[in-house]
Motif scaffolding. Structure first.
Motif, PDB file in Angstrom:
ATOM      1  N   ASN A 174       0.946   4.016  -3.085  1.00 24.06           N
ATOM      2  CA  ASN A 174       0.746   5.460  -2.877  1.00 24.06           C
ATOM      3  C   ASN A 174       1.910   6.251  -3.461  1.00 24.06           C
ATOM      4  OD1 ASN A 174      -1.707   5.473  -1.607  1.00 24.06           O
ATOM      5  ND2 ASN A 174      -0.902   5.850   0.438  1.00 24.06           N
TER       6      ASN A 174
ATOM      7  N   SER B 245      -8.303   7.426  -4.717  1.00 21.69           N
ATOM      8  CA  SER B 245      -8.319   6.023  -4.304  1.00 21.69           C
ATOM      9  C   SER B 245      -9.535   5.790  -3.414  1.00 21.69           C
ATOM     10  CB  SER B 245      -7.041   5.700  -3.526  1.00 21.69           C
ATOM     11  OG  SER B 245      -7.097   6.354  -2.267  1.00 21.69           O
TER      12      SER B 245
ATOM     13  N   ARG C  16      -4.956  12.128  -7.314  1.00 21.75           N
ATOM     14  CA  ARG C  16      -3.625  11.796  -7.827  1.00 21.75           C
ATOM     15  C   ARG C  16      -3.236  12.835  -8.855  1.00 21.75           C
ATOM     16  NH1 ARG C  16      -4.606   9.036  -3.479  1.00 21.75           N
ATOM     17  NH2 ARG C  16      -3.841   6.920  -3.485  1.00 21.75           N
TER      18      ARG C  16
ATOM     19  N   ASN D 148       0.832  -1.212   0.000  1.00 23.77           N
ATOM     20  CA  ASN D 148       0.000   0.000   0.000  1.00 23.77           C
ATOM     21  C   ASN D 148       0.864   1.259   0.000  1.00 23.77           C
ATOM     22  OD1 ASN D 148      -2.223  -1.658   0.121  1.00 23.77           O
ATOM     23  ND2 ASN D 148      -2.990  -0.878   2.059  1.00 23.77           N
TER      24      ASN D 148
ATOM     25  N   ASP E  33       1.673   6.310  -7.152  1.00 21.86           N
ATOM     26  CA  ASP E  33       0.551   7.148  -7.591  1.00 21.86           C
ATOM     27  C   ASP E  33       0.901   8.628  -7.571  1.00 21.86           C
ATOM     28  OD1 ASP E  33      -1.147   5.028  -8.029  1.00 21.86           O
ATOM     29  OD2 ASP E  33      -2.458   5.431  -6.308  1.00 21.86           O
TER      30      ASP E  33
ATOM     31  N   SER F  14      -9.246  10.682   0.648  1.00 17.06           N
ATOM     32  CA  SER F  14      -8.282  10.468  -0.431  1.00 17.06           C
ATOM     33  C   SER F  14      -7.971  11.781  -1.128  1.00 17.06           C
ATOM     34  CB  SER F  14      -8.864   9.475  -1.444  1.00 17.06           C
ATOM     35  OG  SER F  14      -7.961   9.278  -2.510  1.00 17.06           O
TER      36      SER F  14
END
Length: 160
Positions: free
Chosen positions: A62, A119, A112, A58, A65, A109
């Motif tokens: 991130n 997300s 991005r 994870n 991203d 979130s």
């Protein structure tokens, strides 16, 4: 009372990170993102390997991203006293002030860069839950010189 794991096993962090970094390198390659690992010293934690794999995954997702095209993600493993620290650093836009207190909230979130997609907002809360289960903690802050750095810190197993 703090929740804890039902069963634990020794998890060798360098091997786990090598596997996750190889996978992140493949994911980042189409956008020219390099992912490097600095694990000069190894560390072992008593924990759940599957959960730790997911947590590190994870953090890497991130970082990828939020990385710009041709960017770099740096992963490092260090041992600080009796703690093992896994840090994941990107060179993206960093965390806006208004979001710093919210990034560990479920369903929160940030868009991005580039795509503006968001997300599920479950990745960091999940990592925090895994950190807690391992008697550790996760911190996320803006890095000196830009980008963000996440640090997953857990008690290391005694060296045998």
């Amino acid at each position: 009372s703090r929740r804890s794991l039902e069963r634990t096993e020794p998890v060798v962090l360098r091997a786990l990170l090598e596997e996750r970094v190889a996978s992140a390198q493949a994911s980042g390659a189409p956008r020219g993102i390099t992912v490097t690992l600095d694990a000069a010293q190894d560390a072992t934690v008593d924990g759940d390997a599957l959960l730790l794999h997911r947590a590190v995954g994870n953090l890497l997702d991130n970082a990828l991203d939020f990385s710009p095209q041709g960017g770099a993600v740096e992963v490092a493993l260090t041992q600080r006293g009796r703690f093992a620290d896994i840090s994941v650093r990107d060179h993206g836009p960093g965390i806006p002030d208004y979001a710093e207190q919210k990034v560990f909230e479920k369903f929160y979130s940030l868009a991005r860069p580039g795509s503006q997609r968001k997300s599920t907002g479950l990745g960091l809360p999940f990592v925090r839950e895994i950190a807690t289960l391992h008697q550790g903690r996760i911190t996320l802050r803006n890095a000196d010189g830009g980008g963000a750095v996440a640090v997953l810190s857990m008690p290391a197993a005694p060296q045998t």
